[in-house]
Design an enzyme around this catalytic site. Sequence first.
Site, PDB file in Angstrom:
ATOM      1  CG  ASP A  14      -0.942 -19.850  33.051  1.00  0.00           C
ATOM      2  OD1 ASP A  14      -0.699 -19.326  31.936  1.00  0.00           O
ATOM      3  OD2 ASP A  14      -2.060 -19.774  33.602  1.00  0.00           O
ATOM      4  CG  HIS A  59      -1.828 -16.083  30.765  1.00  0.00           C
ATOM      5  ND1 HIS A  59      -1.924 -16.827  31.925  1.00  0.00           N
ATOM      6  CD2 HIS A  59      -2.282 -14.846  31.080  1.00  0.00           C
ATOM      7  CE1 HIS A  59      -2.432 -16.070  32.895  1.00  0.00           C
ATOM      8  NE2 HIS A  59      -2.651 -14.863  32.413  1.00  0.00           N
ATOM      9  CD  GLU A  65      -2.516 -11.914  34.617  1.00  0.00           C
ATOM     10  OE1 GLU A  65      -3.157 -12.714  33.907  1.00  0.00           O
ATOM     11  OE2 GLU A  65      -2.871 -10.732  34.788  1.00  0.00           O
ATOM     12  CD  GLU A 124      -6.212  -9.063  29.686  1.00  0.00           C
ATOM     13  OE1 GLU A 124      -7.402  -9.029  29.303  1.00  0.00           O
ATOM     14  OE2 GLU A 124      -5.712 -10.047  30.248  1.00  0.00           O
ATOM     15  CG  ASN A 136      -0.625  -7.175  33.929  1.00  0.00           C
ATOM     16  OD1 ASN A 136       0.537  -7.602  33.992  1.00  0.00           O
ATOM     17  ND2 ASN A 136      -1.682  -7.959  34.136  1.00  0.00           N
TER      18      ASN A 136
END
Length: 398
Positions: free
Chosen positions: A319, A289, A317, A212, A253
Amino acid sequence: MFNLAAFSTLLTLIPFATAQSAVWGQCGGIGWTGPTTCAAGSTCVPQSDYYSQCLPSSSTTIGSTTSPTGSSSAPGSTSTVTGLNTVAKAAGKLYFGSATDNPELSDSPYVAILSDTKEFGIITPGNSMKWDATEPSRGSFSFTNGDTIVNLAKANGQMVRGHTTVWYSQLPSWVSSGNFDNATLISIVQNHVSTVIGHWKGSIYAWDVVNEIFNDDGTYRSSVFYNTIGPAFVPTAFNAARAADPNAKLYINDYNIEGTGAKSTAVYNLVKSLKAQGVPIDGIGIQGHLIVGQVPSTIQQNIEQFTSLGVEVAFTELDIRMTLPATAALLDQQKNDYQTVISACNAVPKCIGVTIWDYTDKYSWVPSTFSGQGAALPWDENLVKKPAYDGIIAGWTQ
Ligand SMILES: *[C@@H]1O[C@H](CO)[C@@H](O)[C@H](O)[C@H]1NC(C)=O
């Protein structure tokens, strides 16, 4: 049910008992210097250029005649196919995986599904490898909780993603408020990266070396690392990571880089520049996400642009959250959205796998972070498969 002490003892004894790699142990890959033969009853199977693993001889053939007994399709899922990881590997991918976290490991029914390699071939510690967990005070390192998850993965025959070494968040105040000068902070970053990655050398498939680092508009995020060192903190971290574990895949990432856009362009340009400078970087981690009904239409195009740089890509990650309550219509849209994401990865050979950010709504980070939202994962709070599970299967098999 899950006896970590017994597993740890077993794992400790195996290297002294034989010069061969144990079942589930590493047995090859670029840079591997350990044993290349496997214990009786297991066979050395390449999982990637960098990682070969001793698999029980009976399980080395994907799609063997073994019937999928023991797996039941729960209400909400109509799938008769066994396992998200099995299906991903049959599609030519390296894995399908899940994040987990130490407090959850006392939940035996949860651990049983997490440990099922038909579902998950790799796990990621959600918190226990972050800076606040591993170096809470300067030069004082703690690996206990990370070791627990690495040992669980080894006992299960799963790989591990390492998450994460250089991130602006979950960063102890001794780092963020230390007022270090450039040279001192560089040495702190080098020491942290090399000590943490060095501790788990040989046990980690891939590391999120930096996490990030960009704002959504593609500019560098303000952080103690960027503000003190400048963009040089990135090559500093990657060089230290490569030296600490030459076999681990090294990733950048981030989130909001699923589709094309300013932030994806920033990642693309940085990776291109790093590679041109000879900085060791192997992969781009797309967190994933996402929001039900708002999945970008340019995911495949974006993955293709990333992989054109000569790096691999993984969803790290994934979702897909919704505004609660979860209705049948929302769950059906969520199924389609999971299928869309998985299909995009499936379509690009160098998209090597997908990890979801835990597998059950019981332990999702979403409700505590996004008020009124949740139900983001393919298993519900009772560990029952949802339609999203079938969407993932469909994405790998279409
Ligand atoms: C910090 O030092 C490194 C290494 O000498 C250098 O590349 C970088 O530009 C410096 N950063 C700043 C903000 O001066």
